[in-house]
Scaffold this motif. Structure first.
Motif, PDB file in Angstrom:
ATOM      1  N   SER A 149      50.516  28.724  52.171  1.00  0.00           N
ATOM      2  CA  SER A 149      50.446  29.248  51.048  1.00  0.00           C
ATOM      3  C   SER A 149      49.212  30.459  51.228  1.00  0.00           C
ATOM      4  CB  SER A 149      50.573  28.217  49.740  1.00  0.00           C
ATOM      5  OG  SER A 149      50.069  27.416  49.663  1.00  0.00           O
ATOM      6  N   LEU A 150      49.649  30.818  50.130  1.00  0.00           N
ATOM      7  CA  LEU A 150      48.517  32.275  49.576  1.00  0.00           C
ATOM      8  C   LEU A 150      48.839  32.413  48.835  1.00  0.00           C
ATOM      9  CD1 LEU A 150      46.085  34.450  50.244  1.00  0.00           C
ATOM     10  CD2 LEU A 150      48.135  35.722  51.448  1.00  0.00           C
ATOM     11  N   PHE A 151      47.637  32.640  47.450  1.00  0.00           N
ATOM     12  CA  PHE A 151      47.814  33.067  46.127  1.00  0.00           C
ATOM     13  C   PHE A 151      46.500  33.926  45.924  1.00  0.00           C
ATOM     14  CE2 PHE A 151      46.234  33.558  42.064  1.00  0.00           C
ATOM     15  CZ  PHE A 151      47.552  34.289  41.405  1.00  0.00           C
ATOM     16  N   THR A 152      47.353  35.401  45.814  1.00  0.00           N
ATOM     17  CA  THR A 152      45.738  36.250  45.399  1.00  0.00           C
ATOM     18  C   THR A 152      45.982  37.379  44.272  1.00  0.00           C
ATOM     19  OG1 THR A 152      47.250  38.576  46.515  1.00  0.00           O
ATOM     20  CG2 THR A 152      46.109  36.965  47.906  1.00  0.00           C
ATOM     21  N   GLN A 153      44.908  37.572  43.341  1.00  0.00           N
ATOM     22  CA  GLN A 153      45.048  38.873  41.985  1.00  0.00           C
ATOM     23  C   GLN A 153      44.167  39.577  42.349  1.00  0.00           C
ATOM     24  OE1 GLN A 153      46.741  38.419  38.818  1.00  0.00           O
ATOM     25  NE2 GLN A 153      45.624  40.010  38.886  1.00  0.00           N
ATOM     26  N   GLU A 154      44.054  40.507  41.685  1.00  0.00           N
ATOM     27  CA  GLU A 154      43.090  41.962  41.837  1.00  0.00           C
ATOM     28  C   GLU A 154      43.288  42.179  40.707  1.00  0.00           C
ATOM     29  OE1 GLU A 154      41.972  45.823  44.780  1.00  0.00           O
ATOM     30  OE2 GLU A 154      43.785  44.547  45.220  1.00  0.00           O
ATOM     31  N   PHE A 155      42.017  42.737  40.765  1.00  0.00           N
ATOM     32  CA  PHE A 155      41.895  43.548  38.770  1.00  0.00           C
ATOM     33  C   PHE A 155      41.181  45.485  40.086  1.00  0.00           C
ATOM     34  CE2 PHE A 155      43.531  39.574  36.954  1.00  0.00           C
ATOM     35  CZ  PHE A 155      43.788  39.940  36.065  1.00  0.00           C
ATOM     36  N   ARG A 156      41.637  46.533  38.939  1.00  0.00           N
ATOM     37  CA  ARG A 156      41.074  47.588  39.650  1.00  0.00           C
ATOM     38  C   ARG A 156      40.790  48.394  38.880  1.00  0.00           C
ATOM     39  NH1 ARG A 156      44.359  47.789  44.416  1.00  0.00           N
ATOM     40  NH2 ARG A 156      45.626  50.017  43.476  1.00  0.00           N
ATOM     41  N   ILE A 157      39.857  49.505  38.232  1.00  0.00           N
ATOM     42  CA  ILE A 157      39.569  50.667  37.641  1.00  0.00           C
ATOM     43  C   ILE A 157      39.445  51.960  38.023  1.00  0.00           C
ATOM     44  CG2 ILE A 157      38.687  51.589  35.803  1.00  0.00           C
ATOM     45  CD1 ILE A 157      37.652  48.688  34.854  1.00  0.00           C
ATOM     46  N   SER A 158      40.410  52.833  38.496  1.00  0.00           N
ATOM     47  CA  SER A 158      40.255  53.957  39.076  1.00  0.00           C
ATOM     48  C   SER A 158      40.042  54.698  38.018  1.00  0.00           C
ATOM     49  CB  SER A 158      41.290  54.034  40.475  1.00  0.00           C
ATOM     50  OG  SER A 158      41.356  52.482  41.252  1.00  0.00           O
ATOM     51  N   SER A 159      38.963  56.168  39.007  1.00  0.00           N
ATOM     52  CA  SER A 159      39.054  56.936  38.120  1.00  0.00           C
ATOM     53  C   SER A 159      40.054  58.206  38.851  1.00  0.00           C
ATOM     54  CB  SER A 159      37.542  58.274  38.318  1.00  0.00           C
ATOM     55  OG  SER A 159      37.896  58.084  39.157  1.00  0.00           O
ATOM     56  N   ALA A 160      40.296  58.936  37.448  1.00  0.00           N
ATOM     57  CA  ALA A 160      41.166  60.378  37.873  1.00  0.00           C
ATOM     58  C   ALA A 160      40.765  60.867  39.041  1.00  0.00           C
ATOM     59  CB  ALA A 160      41.174  61.082  36.847  1.00  0.00           C
ATOM     60  N   ALA A 161      41.848  61.623  39.023  1.00  0.00           N
ATOM     61  CA  ALA A 161      41.063  62.127  40.786  1.00  0.00           C
ATOM     62  C   ALA A 161      40.574  64.017  40.226  1.00  0.00           C
ATOM     63  CB  ALA A 161      42.258  62.756  41.735  1.00  0.00           C
ATOM     64  N   LEU A 210      44.090  51.092  35.102  1.00  0.00           N
ATOM     65  CA  LEU A 210      44.096  50.137  35.394  1.00  0.00           C
ATOM     66  C   LEU A 210      45.002  49.846  36.151  1.00  0.00           C
ATOM     67  CD1 LEU A 210      42.826  48.960  30.960  1.00  0.00           C
ATOM     68  CD2 LEU A 210      41.386  49.461  33.658  1.00  0.00           C
ATOM     69  N   THR A 211      44.091  48.196  37.358  1.00  0.00           N
ATOM     70  CA  THR A 211      45.601  48.077  38.344  1.00  0.00           C
ATOM     71  C   THR A 211      45.191  46.641  38.104  1.00  0.00           C
ATOM     72  OG1 THR A 211      45.472  50.470  39.270  1.00  0.00           O
ATOM     73  CG2 THR A 211      46.430  48.072  40.502  1.00  0.00           C
ATOM     74  N   SER A 212      46.483  45.515  38.083  1.00  0.00           N
ATOM     75  CA  SER A 212      46.772  44.247  38.553  1.00  0.00           C
ATOM     76  C   SER A 212      47.788  44.054  39.611  1.00  0.00           C
ATOM     77  CB  SER A 212      47.408  43.732  36.790  1.00  0.00           C
ATOM     78  OG  SER A 212      47.356  41.961  37.523  1.00  0.00           O
ATOM     79  N   ILE A 213      47.163  43.691  40.635  1.00  0.00           N
ATOM     80  CA  ILE A 213      48.026  42.563  41.106  1.00  0.00           C
ATOM     81  C   ILE A 213      48.508  41.291  41.261  1.00  0.00           C
ATOM     82  CG2 ILE A 213      48.841  43.189  43.661  1.00  0.00           C
ATOM     83  CD1 ILE A 213      47.476  45.952  43.717  1.00  0.00           C
ATOM     84  N   THR A 214      49.465  40.722  41.584  1.00  0.00           N
ATOM     85  CA  THR A 214      49.584  39.632  41.149  1.00  0.00           C
ATOM     86  C   THR A 214      50.040  39.095  42.395  1.00  0.00           C
ATOM     87  OG1 THR A 214      49.118  38.887  39.373  1.00  0.00           O
ATOM     88  CG2 THR A 214      49.750  36.817  40.810  1.00  0.00           C
ATOM     89  N   SER A 215      50.004  38.111  43.666  1.00  0.00           N
ATOM     90  CA  SER A 215      50.592  37.586  44.786  1.00  0.00           C
ATOM     91  C   SER A 215      50.718  36.052  45.014  1.00  0.00           C
ATOM     92  CB  SER A 215      51.012  38.780  45.891  1.00  0.00           C
ATOM     93  OG  SER A 215      49.927  38.316  46.396  1.00  0.00           O
ATOM     94  N   ALA A 216      52.191  36.007  45.495  1.00  0.00           N
ATOM     95  CA  ALA A 216      52.094  34.171  46.576  1.00  0.00           C
ATOM     96  C   ALA A 216      52.828  34.677  47.479  1.00  0.00           C
ATOM     97  CB  ALA A 216      52.804  33.921  45.478  1.00  0.00           C
ATOM     98  N   ARG A 217      52.389  33.846  48.256  1.00  0.00           N
ATOM     99  CA  ARG A 217      53.607  33.989  49.864  1.00  0.00           C
ATOM    100  C   ARG A 217      53.115  32.902  50.337  1.00  0.00           C
ATOM    101  NH1 ARG A 217      54.625  38.717  51.475  1.00  0.00           N
ATOM    102  NH2 ARG A 217      56.041  37.108  52.971  1.00  0.00           N
ATOM    103  N   LYS A 218      54.068  31.723  51.297  1.00  0.00           N
ATOM    104  CA  LYS A 218      54.322  30.808  52.020  1.00  0.00           C
ATOM    105  C   LYS A 218      54.491  30.783  53.202  1.00  0.00           C
ATOM    106  CE  LYS A 218      54.858  27.765  48.122  1.00  0.00           C
ATOM    107  NZ  LYS A 218      53.100  26.994  48.363  1.00  0.00           N
ATOM    108  N   SER A 219      54.927  29.970  54.327  1.00  0.00           N
ATOM    109  CA  SER A 219      55.203  30.140  55.327  1.00  0.00           C
ATOM    110  C   SER A 219      55.058  28.879  56.040  1.00  0.00           C
ATOM    111  CB  SER A 219      55.054  30.713  56.534  1.00  0.00           C
ATOM    112  OG  SER A 219      53.511  30.686  56.916  1.00  0.00           O
ATOM    113  N   ASN A 220      55.821  28.896  57.049  1.00  0.00           N
ATOM    114  CA  ASN A 220      56.294  27.070  57.425  1.00  0.00           C
ATOM    115  C   ASN A 220      57.148  27.702  58.961  1.00  0.00           C
ATOM    116  OD1 ASN A 220      58.595  24.797  58.102  1.00  0.00           O
ATOM    117  ND2 ASN A 220      56.823  24.440  57.297  1.00  0.00           N
ATOM    118  N   ASN A 222      58.922  32.867  56.065  1.00  0.00           N
ATOM    119  CA  ASN A 222      58.233  33.006  55.646  1.00  0.00           C
ATOM    120  C   ASN A 222      58.512  34.199  54.400  1.00  0.00           C
ATOM    121  OD1 ASN A 222      56.115  35.747  54.619  1.00  0.00           O
ATOM    122  ND2 ASN A 222      55.408  35.275  56.844  1.00  0.00           N
ATOM    123  N   TYR A 223      58.160  34.210  52.937  1.00  0.00           N
ATOM    124  CA  TYR A 223      58.890  34.569  51.875  1.00  0.00           C
ATOM    125  C   TYR A 223      57.339  34.666  50.919  1.00  0.00           C
ATOM    126  CZ  TYR A 223      58.646  29.560  50.159  1.00  0.00           C
ATOM    127  OH  TYR A 223      58.664  28.787  50.260  1.00  0.00           O
ATOM    128  N   GLY A 224      57.823  35.927  49.767  1.00  0.00           N
ATOM    129  CA  GLY A 224      56.541  36.029  49.190  1.00  0.00           C
ATOM    130  C   GLY A 224      57.137  36.860  48.006  1.00  0.00           C
TER     131      GLY A 224
END
Length: 762
Positions: A378-390, A338-348, A322-324
């Motif tokens: 295999s798993l690929f994900t991509q997230e974009f988000r915008i968050s206001s200040a506290a 602004l936040t961008s999160i890109t990920s990839a995972r694999k398992s066998n 299992n790795y990613g």
């Protein structure tokens, strides 16, 4: 003892690698503490850093210190930190980690299923390529109820939100932790050697690298009575995390991890806990004049509750990888981030994933054998988000999330044979072959959640998520052509509404209603018939809660909850006429969970840390629901769900002069009766029980060195992971009375473990 020597050698190598550069540092370069100066507990349950007492969600939080004193080394161990959380650790059906919250989870062998309880590590959903070992963890948050507006489609019952320790720019540091036990020593029923290490290396004033790893080596719990050997289960994991802040507005997190495991003879797999005498099987076509009880006795196995012995001459091995990796970039563009999160995972998974011989008993007449497997994910994900200040009048998070998960499986074969004496194998049914298959699950979602500050004390909450999900399955014949295909397209809205009010500066109350969503399944029957669709699961949840800070830092979290699930995804397993465990996936309407939960966590005083909780969760089947045995179990508790559960973990520190201190910690869980099947059989339930453990030790005043003796499951209570009736069949004796055979799977939680732990920070 060879494994003990291996673990000690690993420890020695780690000390040499870590100690040489570390000892050149001044004592002030020891690892910096993770707790904040104010003592407030900070969580990211709403995808932003907030005080836990300000978040309108029922949350149980476990700090790094609590995880270490409770020896939470695997995802399965997390069941001990929260009364609402159970982890189903049976091999093959622990989809997405196998969690259930407030009685609701997904237990299935269906290859295309997703979890009801999502596992998120450093803001990245693990999907079905989930991690197993936990190390160098800063905090675990158990979020209860649907969390779809912010965390996605695999969170209809809740989220296990895991945060690892981040790199430190200021100083070099290193650490080595070990937990060492040996089967038969000091009453320990199995051996387990856990060696964890980490190195933190500053690369610049704005960049640092943190590398951590673990070797988890276990002997047992299962034992081969033929050879006298305990099953070996060896796992190794490593993670690297680079933190870089190129400007005061940009933060970059780059994380990569790798894990592999090896397990013998099925690892933690079925053993017999109840057996019968002479009888018939295969629908009366076969006759056993000796009976399973006497046949097992001939190889030294006695069927009884807690039996962990099996007997076989063959030796087989299963392996998994299992790795990613993930890349997160945050940019502070006032007044939002602004936040961008890109990920990839694999398992066998390769080799004999569960067991070559399901019954693992050479003297039996009937044998069910699995051929080797080859499964990739295999798993690929991509997230974009915008968050206001506290602290703004309206605080918001909006974004988009894309995921693409692909699973492939080579053809898998199950063979049923008679073996009247060694060397003679008689096939009694054609091999059951599952064709090669590919399952794709592609999802795109848009989401947003906002909190409006009506007054300084009163806030309104609103959130929505729109998800499009496409699930497809292709099955291939021996020539590689598509033999069967199934497609499920879904478009669903999920949402959340609520309000919260500050009663005092230290007490907040809230009320929420939310609609969740969990993707559908395409079930692949084991009898060779065509695949079919299991519809998406739609929960509607109501929660009323209160949070308060006591004694300056101890947090109280109380909640009342009610949730009804449309199209609850259930699984019923029986043993067919050929002695093969056959499971049917289905939708069940009218499943409900309701009850109350109370949690306390954090520091009561400077010397006392105490985390405790209690839940009453009445999670039931709908009225007139028929179980796998044909009886009406409507209104009874769901399988794998205790109605009552109590947890307690605490540590008291005792000063021992200026240079040393002592400590005493406890780790206790109580559960009410648990059923393991969709039927009314008492033989596949487990009694109400306590699980008690703890540690006692000494440490230096600066917390750099610690030595402790520990015990887990001190009273050796044999709580199973899974039970199966009619295993491998139900015999009918001379008086024509059915006699049940029961199989159970036991894991490391099922037996006493005693050892010593060592901890050094450099």
């Amino acid at each position: 003892m060879n494994t003990i020597r291996k673990a000690l050698l690993l420890s020695g190598i780690a000390v040499g690698a870590l100690g040489a550069p570390a000892m050149a540092q001044e004592a002030a370069a020891a690892a910096a503490p993770q707790a904040s100066d104010t003592g407030e507990i900070i969580v990211t349950a709403q995808r932003r850093a907030e005080k836990v007492t300000e978040v309108p969600i029922s949350i149980t939080v476990a700090s790094a210190a609590q995880l270490e004193r409770q020896q939470v080394n695997t995802v399965n161990d997390l069941a001990r930190i929260a009364p609402s959380l159970e982890i189903q650790s049976a091999p093959g059906q622990n989809t997405g980690g196998g969690g259930s919250i407030r009685g609701i989870g997904t237990m299935t062998f269906s290859p295309g299923a997703v979890a009801s309880v999502g596992v998120v590590v450093d803001q990245v959903s693990q999907g079905n390529a989930n991690i197993s070992d936990l190390f160098d963890i800063a905090r675990v948050e158990v979020l209860k109820g649907p969390q779809g507006t912010l965390f996605g489609l695999t969170t209809s019952a809740g989220v296990i939100n895991i945060t690892t320790n981040k790199p430190d720019f200021t100083s070099f540091s290193a650490r080595l932790r070990t937990e060492l036990s040996d089967a038969g020593t000091a009453g320990s029923k199995f051996g387990n050697q856990v060696v964890q290490g980490l190195v933190n290396v500053p690369l610049a004033s704005n960049a640092a690298l943190r590398v951590s790893g673990v070797a988890n080596l276990r002997q047992g719990v299962n034992r081969n009575a033929t050879t006298g050997d305990l099953n070996d289960t060896d796992r190794y994991s490593v993670r690297g995390r680079l933190l870089w802040e190129p400007t005061d507005r940009v933060t970059v997190n780059l994380i990569g991890d790798y894990a592999k495991s090896r397990y013998e003879n099925g690892g933690d797999f079925f053993t017999f806990v109840k057996t019968s005498g002479p009888g018939t099987f295969l629908g009366g076509a076969g006759t056993d004049d000796v009976g399973i009880t006497d046949r097992l006795a001939s190889c030294g196995v006695t069927a009884k509750p807690g039996n962990r012995d099996y007997c076989m001459d063959n030796h087989f091995v299963g392996k998994s990888e299992n790795y990613g990796g993930s890349l997160q970039v945050d940019y502070e563009a006032d007044p939002f981030t602004l936040t961008s999160i890109t990920s990839a995972r694999k398992s066998n998974e390769t080799g004999y994933g569960a067991a070559s011989d399901v019954f693992r008993a050479d003297p039996l007449l009937l044998h069910v054998n699995n051929d080797p497997v080859n499964r990739d994910l295999s798993l690929f994900t991509q997230e974009f988000r915008i968050s206001s200040a506290a602290g703004q009048p309206i605080e918001y998070t909006v974004g988009a999330f894309y995921s693409n998960q692909k699973q492939t499986r080579d053809p898998e074969t199950v063979r049923v044979t008679l073996q009247p004496f060694p060397g003679l194998v008689i096939p009694i049914a054609p091999p059951a072959v599952t064709e090669a298959l590919t399952i794709r699950d592609e999802s795109l979602a848009f989401f947003g959640q906002a909190t409006g500050h009506v007054t300084d004390q009163f806030r309104l909450i609103g959130g929505v998520r729109y998800t499009t999900d496409r699930l497809s399955l292709d099955m291939f014949d021996t020539a590689g052509a598509i033999n069967d295909r199934a497609i499920l397209n879904t478009k669903k809205w999920s949402w959340r509404l609520g309000a919260q009010y500050d009663l005092t500066s230290s007490t907040m109350t809230y009320a929420t209603v939310s609609r969740g969503f969990k993707g559908g399944q395409i079930a692949v029957p084991s009898d060779g018939t065509s695949p079919y669709v299991v519809l998406p699961e739609i929960p509607t949840s109501y929660e009323l809660g209160l949070k308060s800070t006591l004694f300056g830092g101890w947090v109280a979290d109380a909640s009342l909850f009610y949730m009804q699930i449309d199209n609850f995804q259930a699984q019923g397993c029986t043993v067919n006429a050929n002695a093969i465990i056959s499971c049917v996936q289905k939708n069940v309407n009218g499943v409900k969970t309701r009850g109350a939960e109370l949690n306390f966590f954090g520091n009561v005083t400077h010397n006392l840390s105490l985390n405790t909780g209690f839940i009453y969760a009445k999670a039931t089947y709908p009225k007139s629901y028929l179980g796998t045995d044909g009886t009406d179990i409507g209104g009874s508790q769901l399988a794998y769900s205790p109605r009552y559960k109590f947890t307690l973990s605490g540590q008291y520190d005792i000063p021992l002069g200026e240079r040393f201190g002592g400590f005493l910690s406890v780790d206790t869980v109580w559960k009410s009766r648990i059923r393991y099947e969709e039927n009314s059989l008492d033989d596949t339930t487990f009694k109400p029980h306590w699980m008690v453990g703890g540690r006692i030790g000494v440490k230096t005043a600066d917390d750099r060195y610690t030595v402790a003796v520990f015990v887990r499951n001190a009273f050796n209570v044999h709580e199973p992971s899974l039970m199966q009736s009619n295993f491998p069949y139900t015999s009918v004796n001379a008086a024509n009375v059915p006699e049940a055979n029961i199989g159970a799977i036991y894991g490391p939680q099922s037996y006493r473990n005693v050892g010593i732990s060592l901890d050094a920070k450099f």
